[in-house]
Scaffold this motif. Structure first.
Motif, short mmCIF file in Angstrom:
data_model
loop_
_atom_site.label_atom_id
_atom_site.label_comp_id
_atom_site.label_asym_id
_atom_site.label_seq_id
_atom_site.Cartn_x
_atom_site.Cartn_y
_atom_site.Cartn_z
N ARG A 17 0.83 -1.21 0.00
CA ARG A 17 0.00 0.00 0.00
C ARG A 17 0.86 1.25 0.00
O ARG A 17 0.53 2.25 -0.66
CB ARG A 17 -0.93 -0.01 1.22
CG ARG A 17 -1.86 1.20 1.27
CD ARG A 17 -2.91 1.07 2.35
NE ARG A 17 -2.34 1.11 3.69
CZ ARG A 17 -2.47 0.15 4.59
NH1 ARG A 17 -3.12 -0.97 4.28
NH2 ARG A 17 -1.95 0.28 5.80
N GLN A 18 1.99 1.23 0.71
CA GLN A 18 2.85 2.40 0.84
C GLN A 18 3.96 2.43 -0.21
O GLN A 18 4.93 3.17 -0.06
CB GLN A 18 3.44 2.45 2.26
CG GLN A 18 2.37 2.61 3.32
CD GLN A 18 2.91 2.57 4.75
OE1 GLN A 18 2.15 2.71 5.71
NE2 GLN A 18 4.20 2.39 4.92
N GLN A 19 3.81 1.65 -1.27
CA GLN A 19 4.74 1.65 -2.39
C GLN A 19 6.18 1.37 -1.96
O GLN A 19 7.14 1.94 -2.49
CB GLN A 19 4.68 3.00 -3.13
CG GLN A 19 3.28 3.43 -3.53
CD GLN A 19 2.58 2.39 -4.41
OE1 GLN A 19 3.11 2.02 -5.45
NE2 GLN A 19 1.40 1.94 -3.99
N GLY A 20 6.33 0.47 -0.98
CA GLY A 20 7.65 0.05 -0.55
C GLY A 20 8.28 0.92 0.52
O GLY A 20 9.41 0.66 0.94
N LEU A 21 7.57 1.92 1.01
CA LEU A 21 8.09 2.82 2.03
C LEU A 21 7.69 2.36 3.42
O LEU A 21 6.58 1.85 3.62
CB LEU A 21 7.58 4.25 1.80
CG LEU A 21 8.00 4.93 0.49
CD1 LEU A 21 7.27 6.24 0.33
CD2 LEU A 21 9.51 5.16 0.47
N LEU A 22 8.57 2.58 4.38
CA LEU A 22 8.28 2.29 5.79
C LEU A 22 8.84 3.41 6.65
O LEU A 22 9.94 3.91 6.39
CB LEU A 22 8.93 0.97 6.21
CG LEU A 22 8.34 -0.33 5.66
CD1 LEU A 22 9.21 -1.51 6.10
CD2 LEU A 22 6.90 -0.53 6.12
N SER A 23 8.09 3.78 7.67
CA SER A 23 8.61 4.75 8.63
C SER A 23 9.49 4.03 9.64
O SER A 23 9.44 2.80 9.78
CB SER A 23 7.45 5.44 9.36
OG SER A 23 6.77 4.51 10.20
N THR A 24 10.29 4.81 10.38
CA THR A 24 11.12 4.22 11.43
C THR A 24 10.26 3.47 12.44
O THR A 24 10.60 2.36 12.87
CB THR A 24 11.92 5.32 12.15
OG1 THR A 24 12.79 5.94 11.19
CG2 THR A 24 12.74 4.76 13.29
N ARG A 25 9.12 4.06 12.79
CA ARG A 25 8.23 3.42 13.76
C ARG A 25 7.73 2.08 13.23
O ARG A 25 7.70 1.08 13.97
CB ARG A 25 7.04 4.35 14.06
CG ARG A 25 6.02 3.76 15.04
CD ARG A 25 4.86 4.72 15.23
NE ARG A 25 4.17 4.99 13.99
CZ ARG A 25 3.22 4.22 13.48
NH1 ARG A 25 2.87 3.11 14.11
NH2 ARG A 25 2.63 4.55 12.36
N GLN A 26 7.35 2.02 11.98
CA GLN A 26 6.87 0.77 11.40
C GLN A 26 7.98 -0.27 11.35
O GLN A 26 7.73 -1.46 11.60
CB GLN A 26 6.31 1.03 10.00
CG GLN A 26 4.99 1.80 10.00
CD GLN A 26 4.54 2.16 8.60
OE1 GLN A 26 5.37 2.45 7.72
NE2 GLN A 26 3.23 2.17 8.39
N CYS A 27 9.20 0.16 11.02
CA CYS A 27 10.32 -0.79 11.00
C CYS A 27 10.50 -1.44 12.38
O CYS A 27 10.70 -2.67 12.48
CB CYS A 27 11.61 -0.07 10.60
SG CYS A 27 11.70 0.35 8.84
N GLU A 28 10.41 -0.63 13.43
CA GLU A 28 10.55 -1.17 14.78
C GLU A 28 9.44 -2.16 15.07
O GLU A 28 9.67 -3.22 15.67
CB GLU A 28 10.55 -0.03 15.80
CG GLU A 28 11.74 0.92 15.70
CD GLU A 28 13.03 0.27 16.19
OE1 GLU A 28 12.96 -0.80 16.84
OE2 GLU A 28 14.12 0.83 15.93
N GLU A 29 8.20 -1.82 14.66
CA GLU A 29 7.07 -2.71 14.90
C GLU A 29 7.25 -4.04 14.16
O GLU A 29 6.80 -5.08 14.64
CB GLU A 29 5.78 -2.03 14.45
CG GLU A 29 5.36 -0.84 15.32
CD GLU A 29 4.14 -0.13 14.76
OE1 GLU A 29 3.70 -0.49 13.65
OE2 GLU A 29 3.63 0.79 15.44
N PHE A 30 7.90 -4.00 13.00
CA PHE A 30 8.08 -5.21 12.20
C PHE A 30 9.38 -5.93 12.53
O PHE A 30 9.74 -6.91 11.87
CB PHE A 30 8.06 -4.87 10.71
CG PHE A 30 6.77 -4.25 10.24
CD1 PHE A 30 5.56 -4.55 10.87
CD2 PHE A 30 6.76 -3.35 9.18
CE1 PHE A 30 4.37 -3.98 10.46
CE2 PHE A 30 5.57 -2.77 8.76
CZ PHE A 30 4.37 -3.08 9.39
N GLY A 31 10.09 -5.47 13.56
CA GLY A 31 11.30 -6.16 14.01
C GLY A 31 12.56 -5.83 13.25
O GLY A 31 13.57 -6.55 13.37
#
Length: 349
Positions: A17-31
């Motif tokens: 959905r985000q076209q391959g982008l992730l925020s720092t917060r999302q990266c932490e949530e995903f490990g």
């Protein structure tokens, strides 16, 4: 050999959905730890386009090769603006139109976001705007300006041809009836830059099938040669042989046809092959003049409309003097029409 980064299905859906982008917060949530992120960036496997946002595709946006590049780029830019401003950022203006799946925006539009608390933090990407209160709805996990308000926010800052393309698109695909468009028109009043948009509303036509067609039609209006009809059908011997973008009825009974290639129904190689015999049948009738243009032709001085106007002047055409019929245009030779009429009469009881 570097190990690929794997994500759970829920994370993959967010990535898509985000076209391959992730925020720092999302990266932490995903490990994905800070150490891992730094290593991926150093190895050139990820990129960090702005502080706090990572792109899991290492290829720069402008160098990516994909059939949906323009849609992908618009969504990538929109999500980069949203993610760079944090989870509470609201998509407004053109960014909201992207998430509403509206077509017709220019490739270099400026994504806008707003903060619900009215804060004016430094913008990392895109433009941070503060509008008077407006209704929102959720698209995925984000608040997005409702379509009518997003249109009112975006239209005043868009080029005229893009503004008409957007209005044509929401009328054709997203159910914007004349009454709903009138509401958008009212929401525009008093906004900076809205004055030049008002004249576009009477030109909105849900039959326009692509942004390039909308831009070409606006150029024709600007040059004093509005089409007599859009998506007109030609028939020979009772069979539809062509549906064309624009037509003008000439004083001598012939027709000027304008086709805008390279977009929509004319964009594929298969379509171009199919268009050739169709055009030949029109020309063989002796009653049709065909002009074909590329979208880039509209960027020339005067646009497509200037070239169409020159042809129409040579044929002494005048606006609305020879209106197109509401039924398909019959190119059957008169002798064949008389023969068909006689056969019909003989077959009658």
């Amino acid at each position: 050999m570097p190990q690929p980064v794997t994500f759970l299905p829920d994370a993959e859906r967010i990535l898509s959905r985000q076209q391959g982008l992730l925020s720092t917060r999302q990266c932490e949530e995903f490990g994905v730890t800070r150490q891992t992120r730094c290593r991926l960036v150093q190895q050139g496997r990820w990129r960090r386009p702005v502080r706090g946002v990572y792109d899991t595709d290492p290829v720069p946006l402008g160098s990516r090769v994909r059939d949906d590049w323009f849609t992908h780029a618009a969504r990538w830019r929109t999500w980069l603006a949203l993610l760079s401003h944090g989870p509470d950022a609201v998509a407004v203006g053109a960014a909201a139109l992207v998430l509403h799946d509206v077509q017709g925006l220019p490739a270099d539009f400026e994504p806008e976001v707003a903060m619900p608390d009215g804060s004016r933090r430094v913008s990392r990407f895109g433009t941070l705007r503060q509008y008077r209160p407006f209704p929102t709805l959720r698209v995925g996990d984000r608040e997005v300006a409702r379509l009518d308000h997003a249109l009112a926010q975006a239209l005043p800052v868009l080029p005229r041809e893009s503004a008409l393309a957007v209005l044509d698109d929401v009328a054709r695909r997203l159910g914007m009836t004349p009454d709903r468009l009138a509401t958008v028109h009212d929401l525009l009043r008093g906004r900076p830059g809205a004055k030049r948009v008002h004249a576009l509303f009477p030109l909105v036509d849900a039959r326009s099938e692509s942004p390039a067609e909308s831009a070409a039609r606006l150029s024709c209006h600007d040059n004093g040669v509005p089409p007599d009809d859009l998506q007109a059908r030609f028939v020979i011997d009772g069979t539809v042989v062509a549906r064309v973008d624009f037509v003008w009825r000439l004083p001598d009974g012939r027709w000027l046809v304008v086709e805008v290639d390279g977009v929509g129904p004319h964009s594929t190689a298969r379509a171009l092959v199919r268009d050739a015999p169709r055009q030949n049948r029109l020309l063989a009738s002796g009653r049709v003049i065909v002009l074909r243009f590329k979208p880039a032709d509209n960027a020339r001085p005067g646009g497509i409309g200037r070239q169409v106007a020159a042809v129409l002047r040579r044929h002494d055409w005048h606006p609305a003097a020879y209106p197109a019929p509401t039924t398909p245009i019959d190119l059957t030779p008169p002798a064949a029409q008389r023969s068909a009429s006689r056969r019909s009469g003989m077959d009658s009881p």
